[in-house]
Design an enzyme around this catalytic site. Structure first.
Site, PDB file in Angstrom:
ATOM      1  N   ASN A   9       0.861  -1.186   0.000  1.00 20.64           N
ATOM      2  CA  ASN A   9       0.000   0.000   0.000  1.00 20.64           C
ATOM      3  C   ASN A   9       0.895   1.233   0.000  1.00 20.64           C
ATOM      4  O   ASN A   9       1.465   1.592   1.029  1.00 20.64           O
ATOM      5  CB  ASN A   9      -0.890  -0.048   1.264  1.00 20.64           C
ATOM      6  N   LYS A  11       0.149   4.254  -0.276  1.00 18.52           N
ATOM      7  CA  LYS A  11      -0.487   5.450   0.306  1.00 18.52           C
ATOM      8  C   LYS A  11      -0.203   6.654  -0.611  1.00 18.52           C
ATOM      9  O   LYS A  11      -0.170   6.492  -1.825  1.00 18.52           O
ATOM     10  CB  LYS A  11      -0.026   5.658   1.747  1.00 18.52           C
ATOM     11  N   HIS A  95      -9.585   0.886   4.535  1.00 13.62           N
ATOM     12  CA  HIS A  95      -8.349   1.089   5.291  1.00 13.62           C
ATOM     13  C   HIS A  95      -8.637   2.031   6.462  1.00 13.62           C
ATOM     14  O   HIS A  95      -9.437   2.949   6.338  1.00 13.62           O
ATOM     15  CB  HIS A  95      -7.263   1.674   4.380  1.00 13.62           C
ATOM     16  N   GLU A  97      -7.115   4.454   7.586  1.00 14.67           N
ATOM     17  CA  GLU A  97      -6.935   5.884   7.291  1.00 14.67           C
ATOM     18  C   GLU A  97      -8.155   6.439   6.554  1.00 14.67           C
ATOM     19  O   GLU A  97      -8.510   7.607   6.714  1.00 14.67           O
ATOM     20  CB  GLU A  97      -5.637   6.090   6.495  1.00 14.67           C
ATOM     21  N   GLU A 165      -5.739  -5.239  10.332  1.00 15.84           N
ATOM     22  CA  GLU A 165      -4.719  -4.231  10.586  1.00 15.84           C
ATOM     23  C   GLU A 165      -5.045  -3.507  11.889  1.00 15.84           C
ATOM     24  O   GLU A 165      -5.854  -2.570  11.894  1.00 15.84           O
ATOM     25  CB  GLU A 165      -4.687  -3.207   9.446  1.00 15.84           C
ATOM     26  N   GLY A 171       2.164   2.006  10.853  1.00 13.28           N
ATOM     27  CA  GLY A 171       3.117   3.107  10.743  1.00 13.28           C
ATOM     28  C   GLY A 171       3.774   3.473  12.065  1.00 13.28           C
ATOM     29  O   GLY A 171       4.424   4.507  12.176  1.00 13.28           O
ATOM     30  N   SER A 211       3.058  -2.391  10.385  1.00 13.32           N
ATOM     31  CA  SER A 211       4.508  -2.462  10.620  1.00 13.32           C
ATOM     32  C   SER A 211       5.121  -3.814  10.280  1.00 13.32           C
ATOM     33  O   SER A 211       5.989  -4.319  11.001  1.00 13.32           O
ATOM     34  CB  SER A 211       4.842  -2.060  12.065  1.00 13.32           C
TER      35      SER A 211
HETATM   36  P1  PGA Z   1       2.625   0.067   7.767  1.00  8.69           P
HETATM   37  O1  PGA Z   1       1.197   0.313   7.057  1.00  8.69           O
HETATM   38  O2  PGA Z   1       3.185  -1.195   7.200  1.00  8.69           O
HETATM   39  O3  PGA Z   1       3.436   1.281   7.427  1.00  8.69           O
HETATM   40  O4  PGA Z   1       2.334  -0.060   9.233  1.00  8.69           O
HETATM   41  C1  PGA Z   1       0.327  -0.761   6.813  1.00  8.69           C
HETATM   42  C2  PGA Z   1      -0.942  -0.238   6.202  1.00  8.69           C
HETATM   43  O5  PGA Z   1      -1.366   0.869   6.531  1.00  8.69           O
HETATM   44  O6  PGA Z   1      -1.569  -0.933   5.367  1.00  8.69           O
END
Ligand code: PGA
Length: 256
Positions: A9, A11, A95, A97, A165, A171, A211
């Site tokens: 992803n 982003k 997601h 976000e 997730e 993140g 992560s």
């Molecule tokens: P990350 O993000 O690996 O940076 O934690 C995962 C995601 O948001 O799908």
């Protein structure tokens, strides 16, 4: 046997030149790795160019969002037929976000997931609790609600991929332990079994996200109900993304 899937992803990252460099690095890094499906999910405006960049490779293309209508007066939105047109096979929906910053909720996501699968895309549908919810021991209740709001028997399971997730792991560098993740994945699979029946639930991939890095991927992927990863930060570094893909491929080879 479920084929592991590693999805990146991106982003809101990468200019076109950077995107081309990243894909070049990924292609180089995964040469010779088998037994694993790989999807990259760049920002919308790179989709056509990235479709070309992966054209003669096994890497597949996904988007990070989609509208539920095929067309219409929805400024700033992109529809499922448009994503298909650009070469997408997958789309990330729900997601955290999108839920947090764009107020996407169960009823909206129920429409999006149905539009995606009806339009021929594989939906990577994300669920997961916040830190506050985990600390209040509400993880199962939240995950249950995220799933039951959206996933009902009319959603074809063969086009469905779930991504667990935990929001507190996205993140942050803080990963769920393999045991913590496995526990929720097993719970998700039990929910899918109550909707679709056990044999169908056994065939649905459940990815872990939050992560995921080269150093923790193998342990997470070794869990019986973890069928791949949705990777954010580490997917922007070709060597790291390739190492995660390799961990999934190696694991597939060992356990088959
Ligand atoms: P990350 O993000 O690996 O940076 O934690 C995962 C995601 O948001 O799908």
């Amino acid at each position: 046997m479920r084929t592991p899937l590693i999805a990146g992803n991106w982003k809101m990252h990468k200019t076109l030149a950077e995107a081309r460099e990243l894909v070049g690095g990924i292609r180089e890094g995964i040469k010779g790795i088998g037994g694993v499906e790989v999807v990259i999910c760049p920002p919308f405006h790179h989709l056509f160019a990235m479709a070309k960049a992966i054209d003669d490779s096994p890497v597949m293309l996904g988007a990070q969002n989609a509208h539920y209508e095929a067309q219409g007066a929805f400024t700033g939105e992109v529809s499922v037929p448009m994503l298909k047109d650009a070469g997408c096979t997958h789309v990330i929906l729900g997601h955290s976000e999108r839920r947090q910053y764009f107020a996407e909720d169960g009823p909206l996501l129920a429409k999006k997931v149905r539009a995606a699968v009806a339009g021929g895309l594989n939906a990577i549908f994300c669920v997961g609790e916040t830190l506050q919810e985990r600390e209040a021991d509400r993880t199962r209740r939240i995950v249950e609600r995220h799933i039951s709001d959206v996933i009902k028997a009319d959603v074809p399971a063969e086009r469905l991929i779930i991504a667990y997730e935990p929001v507190w792991a996205i993140g942050t560098g803080r990963t769920a332990t393999p045991d913590q993740a496995q526990e929720v994945h097993a719970f998700v699979r039990a929910m899918l079994a109550s909707t679709y029946g056990q044999p169908t639930a056994e065939a649905v991939r459940i990815l872990y996200g939050g992560s995921v890095k080269p150093g923790n991927a193998a342990d997470l992927l070794a869990q019986p109900d973890i069928d791949g990863a949705l990777v954010g930060g580490a997917c922007l570094v070709p060597a790291d993304f390739a190492a995660i893909i390799k961990a999934a491929g190696t694991w597939a080879a060992v356990s088959s």
